[in-house]
Write an enzyme that holds these catalytic residues in place. Structure first.
Site, PDB file in Angstrom:
ATOM      1  N   ARG A  55       0.855  -1.188   0.000  1.00 34.88           N
ATOM      2  CA  ARG A  55       0.000   0.000   0.000  1.00 34.88           C
ATOM      3  C   ARG A  55       0.890   1.236   0.000  1.00 34.88           C
ATOM      4  O   ARG A  55       1.670   1.435   0.926  1.00 34.88           O
ATOM      5  CB  ARG A  55      -0.909  -0.016   1.240  1.00 34.88           C
ATOM      6  N   HIS A 100      -2.993  10.807   0.808  1.00 36.75           N
ATOM      7  CA  HIS A 100      -2.402  10.557   2.124  1.00 36.75           C
ATOM      8  C   HIS A 100      -1.710  11.856   2.552  1.00 36.75           C
ATOM      9  O   HIS A 100      -0.502  11.904   2.750  1.00 36.75           O
ATOM     10  CB  HIS A 100      -1.452   9.361   2.070  1.00 36.75           C
ATOM     11  N   GLU A 137      -7.519   8.533   6.549  1.00 39.05           N
ATOM     12  CA  GLU A 137      -7.784   9.137   7.856  1.00 39.05           C
ATOM     13  C   GLU A 137      -8.315  10.574   7.787  1.00 39.05           C
ATOM     14  O   GLU A 137      -7.634  11.527   8.215  1.00 39.05           O
ATOM     15  CB  GLU A 137      -6.516   9.100   8.719  1.00 39.05           C
ATOM     16  N   ASN A 185      -7.150   1.795  10.227  1.00 39.88           N
ATOM     17  CA  ASN A 185      -5.820   1.972  10.803  1.00 39.88           C
ATOM     18  C   ASN A 185      -5.959   1.909  12.315  1.00 39.88           C
ATOM     19  O   ASN A 185      -6.642   2.737  12.916  1.00 39.88           O
ATOM     20  CB  ASN A 185      -5.228   3.326  10.409  1.00 39.88           C
ATOM     21  N   TYR A 217      -3.866   1.620  16.000  1.00 34.45           N
ATOM     22  CA  TYR A 217      -2.583   1.679  16.704  1.00 34.45           C
ATOM     23  C   TYR A 217      -2.708   1.455  18.201  1.00 34.45           C
ATOM     24  O   TYR A 217      -1.836   0.879  18.817  1.00 34.45           O
ATOM     25  CB  TYR A 217      -1.919   3.039  16.454  1.00 34.45           C
ATOM     26  N   GLU A 238      -3.371  -0.212   8.275  1.00 34.24           N
ATOM     27  CA  GLU A 238      -2.172   0.178   9.019  1.00 34.24           C
ATOM     28  C   GLU A 238      -2.250  -0.366  10.433  1.00 34.24           C
ATOM     29  O   GLU A 238      -3.324  -0.360  11.053  1.00 34.24           O
ATOM     30  CB  GLU A 238      -2.032   1.712   9.146  1.00 34.24           C
TER      31      GLU A 238
HETATM   32  C1  FCB Z   1      -1.161   7.116  10.731  1.00 29.95           C
HETATM   33  C2  FCB Z   1      -0.789   7.629   9.360  1.00 29.95           C
HETATM   34  C3  FCB Z   1       0.514   7.087   8.846  1.00 29.95           C
HETATM   35  C4  FCB Z   1       1.556   6.962   9.930  1.00 29.95           C
HETATM   36  C5  FCB Z   1       1.004   6.290  11.168  1.00 29.95           C
HETATM   37  C6  FCB Z   1       1.995   6.129  12.277  1.00 29.95           C
HETATM   38  O1  FCB Z   1      -2.047   8.016  11.332  1.00 29.95           O
HETATM   39  O2  FCB Z   1      -1.793   7.284   8.429  1.00 29.95           O
HETATM   40  O3  FCB Z   1       0.929   7.882   7.776  1.00 29.95           O
HETATM   41  O4  FCB Z   1       2.123   8.172  10.178  1.00 29.95           O
HETATM   42  O5  FCB Z   1      -0.112   6.996  11.632  1.00 29.95           O
END
Ligand code: FCB
Length: 458
Positions: A80, A125, A170, A303, A305, A365
Site C-alpha cells: 500500500r 495521504h 484518515e 488503521n 494503533y 495500518e
Molecule cells: C497514521 C498515518 C501514517 C503513519 C502512522 C503512524 O495516522 O496514516 O501515515 O504516520 O499513523
C-alpha cells in the site's frame, strides 16, 4: 513459532506493508513536483520535531527498486503506497497531470507486479498541493473538484494494472489535527473549518468511487479510517457518555454518513452546544452530498494503533467513580506513548462488522514506534516490535474466528520514515533507514514477519 494456526486466515488473505508518498519518497523538487502543505509546514520553524524536513526522506523515489526487492524478500502479497498529489498536479489546478509524475508510479507499479506484489494505491495521504491550500484547502468545496482530477488522472493511467484503490487516508486526522488542533499541516486552529474539511474529504471520497469504478475494471475501492475502541475509564454513567461521544467524534462522524445514516444526532447536538454548528443545516452541507458520501464501496480500511480511554470532564473528578481501566505501565506503551492493546483491535473489527457491515474489512495500518538501531554487527534487535506484531496478528485471527470478513493486514511501515510532526525521530519500520546515507537494514521484526507470512499464507 506462533500459536495462531495458518487456518486462522482465509485463503487469499493479503499480507502487506504500507507507506505514504510524502513520508518516503523525497525528491521534493524533482521532475516538476510542486510544494505540498507538508513541505511548507515542515519548513516553518517549530512545527516538526528537530526541524526535520521530508525533502529527501528515504529517497524512495530513486531507491524504489531496492525497496521492492526488500518487499519481495519479505514475501508480502501487497504493498500500500500513496500518490504524491503535487507530483502529479504541482499546483493542483492544472487541467492535465505531469507526465513525469505519472511515469514514476508507472515504473513502481510495474516493478511491484514483476515481483508478484499487488499494488494498493491511496489517492490522498495528506500531501495537499500548497496552492490548493492557499485557495482554501479542504474547508473549501473547490478542493473536492481538484481531488477528482487527481483520481481521474491516476486511475486512467494506472487502472489497467492497479485494482485496489483507497480514496482518502484518515479524514479525521486531516480535518482535526490539520485544521482544528493545528499540529499537522496546514497548522490552522479553526474547529469550524475542521468540520467543513471533514465533510469535503468525505464528499471527495464518495464522488471518487464511481469515477474509479468507471476506469478500473474489477476495481476494489474504499476509504481508510483511523479508529480505536474507546472504553470508559470507569463504569460511571458519565464515563460511558464520554466514551460514546468520543467514539462519535472520532469514528461515527465518518462511518455513519459513509454507511448511509447521515451525521450522528448526538454529535451534532454536542457541536451545537459548543457553538461549532449552527442551529439549522451547516453551511457546508448541500442537497445530494449525503447520497454521494454513502456511495457503496467494496471495502473499509482501518488503521489501528492503540486503545482510547474516556474520562468524563463533565463531572468533578471527586464525584466520578474511581478508574477501573488503569493507566498503562511504560512497558505497555510504544516510544510515542501509545498504549499497546491488541484486544482493542479485535473489538474494533467486530464492532465495525456488527454496526456497519462493510463488504470487506482490511487493516490498512498497524504498527509501533520503537527506536532501536543497529548494534555493532549491524543487526537491529527490535524485539518489542516483534511482540507488538505477533499480538496484533493474533488479534486479527481472533476477529476472523468470530466471523469478521477481514481480508488483509498491512503493517505500518516497510521503512522508518518521516513521521509527520514527529519528524524522523519516531521509527515505525520493519526496515531501519540511516537517514544520512539511505542505507536499509532489515530489523529482527522484518524476519519475524517474513516467517509469519511464510507460515500463514494459504
Ligand atoms: C497514521 C498515518 C501514517 C503513519 C502512522 C503512524 O495516522 O496514516 O501515515 O504516520 O499513523
Amino acid at each position: 513459532m506462533s500459536l495462531t494456526p495458518p487456518s486462522a486466515f482465509p485463503p487469499g488473505f493479503a499480507w502487506g506493508v504500507a507507506t505514504s508518498a510524502l513520508q518516503v519518497e523525497g525528491a521534493a523538487a524533482e521532475d516538476g513536483r510542486g510544494e505540498s502543505t507538508w513541505d511548507r509546514f515542515a519548513a516553518t520553524p517549530g512545527r516538526v520535531k528537530g526541524g526535520d524536513r521530508p525533502t529527501v526522506a528515504c529517497d524512495h523515489y530513486h531507491r524504489f527498486p531496492e525497496d521492492v526487492a526488500l518487499m519481495a524478500a519479505l514475501g508480502v502479497d501487497a504493498y500500500r503506497f500513496s500518490l504524491s498529489w503535487p507530483r502529479l498536479f504541482p499546483t493542483g489546478g492544472e487541467a492535465r497531470p505531469l507526465v513525469a509524475g505519472l511515469d514514476f508510479y508507472d515504473r513502481l507499479v510495474d516493478a511491484l507486479l514483476a515481483a508478484g506484489i499487488t499494488p494498493w494505491a491511496t489517492l490522498h495521504h495528506w500531501d495537499l498541493p500548497q496552492p490548493l491550500q492557499d485557495a482554501g484547502g479542504w474547508p473549501a468545496r473547490s478542493t473536492v473538484d481538484a481531488f477528482l482530477r487527481l483520481a481521474e488522472a491516476a486511475t486512467r493511467r494506472l487502472g489497467d494494472r492497479v485494482r485496489h484503490w483507497l480514496t482518502v487516508n484518515e479524514p479525521w486526522v486531516v480535518a482535526h489535527l490539520g485544521y482544528g488542533a493545528g499540529v499537522h499541516a496546514p497548522g490552522l486552529t479553526d474547529p469550524r473549518a475542521a468540520l467543513a474539511a471533514a465533510h469535503h474529504l468525505l464528499l471527495a471520497h464518495g464522488r471518487a468511487v464511481p469515477l474509479v469504478r468507471a476506469q478500473v475494471p474489477g476495481a476494489r475501492v474504499g476509504i481508510v479510517l483511523n479508529a480505536t475502541d474507546v472504553e470508559p475509564a470507569s463504569p460511571s454513567a458519565a464515563d460511558a457518555a464520554a466514551a460514546r461521544l468520543g467514539d462519535g467524534h472520532l469514528l461515527r462522524w465518518f462511518a455513519d454518513p459513509l454507511y448511509g445514516r447521515g451525521y450522528p444526532d448526538d454529535v451534532c447536538a454536542d457541536l451545537r452546544e459548543r457553538g461549532l454548528l449552527p442551529a439549522g443545516a451547516p453551511p457546508w452541507l448541500r442537497p445530494g452530498d449525503l447520497d454521494d458520501i454513502a456511495t457503496p464501496t467494496d471495502l473499509l480500511g482501518v488503521n489501528y494503533y492503540m486503545r482510547g480511554v474516556a474520562r468524563s470532564d463533565r463531572v468533578p473528578e471527586a464525584d466520578n467513580l474511581p478508574r477501573t481501566v488503569p493507566l498503562p505501565p511504560p512497558d505497555r506503551c510504544t516510544d510515542l506513548g501509545w498504549e499497546i492493546h491488541p484486544p482493542g483491535l479485535t473489538r474494533l473489527l467486530l464492532r465495525l462488522h456488527r454496526d456497519y457491515a462493510p463488504r470487506s474489512l482490511v487493516v490498512t495500518e498497524n504498527g509501533a514506534a520503537y527506536g532501536e538501531g543497529p548494534d555493532g554487527t549491524g543487526r537491529v534487535r527490535d524485539s518489542r516490535r516483534v511482540a507488538y506484531l505477533r499480538e496484533h496478528l493474533a488479534a486479527c485471527a481472533e476477529a476472523l474466528a468470530q466471523g469478521v470478513p477481514l481480508h488483509g493486514y498491512f503493517h505500518w511501515s516497510l521503512l522508518d520514515n518521516f513521521e509527520w510532526a514527529e519528524g524522523f525521530s519516531a521509527r515505525f519500520g520493519l526496515v531501519h533507514v540511516d537517514f544520512e546515507t539511505g542505507q536499509r537494514r532489515p530489523k529482527d521484526s522484518f524476519h519475524a514477519y517474513r516467517r509469519w507470512i511464510a507460515a500463514h499464507r494459504r
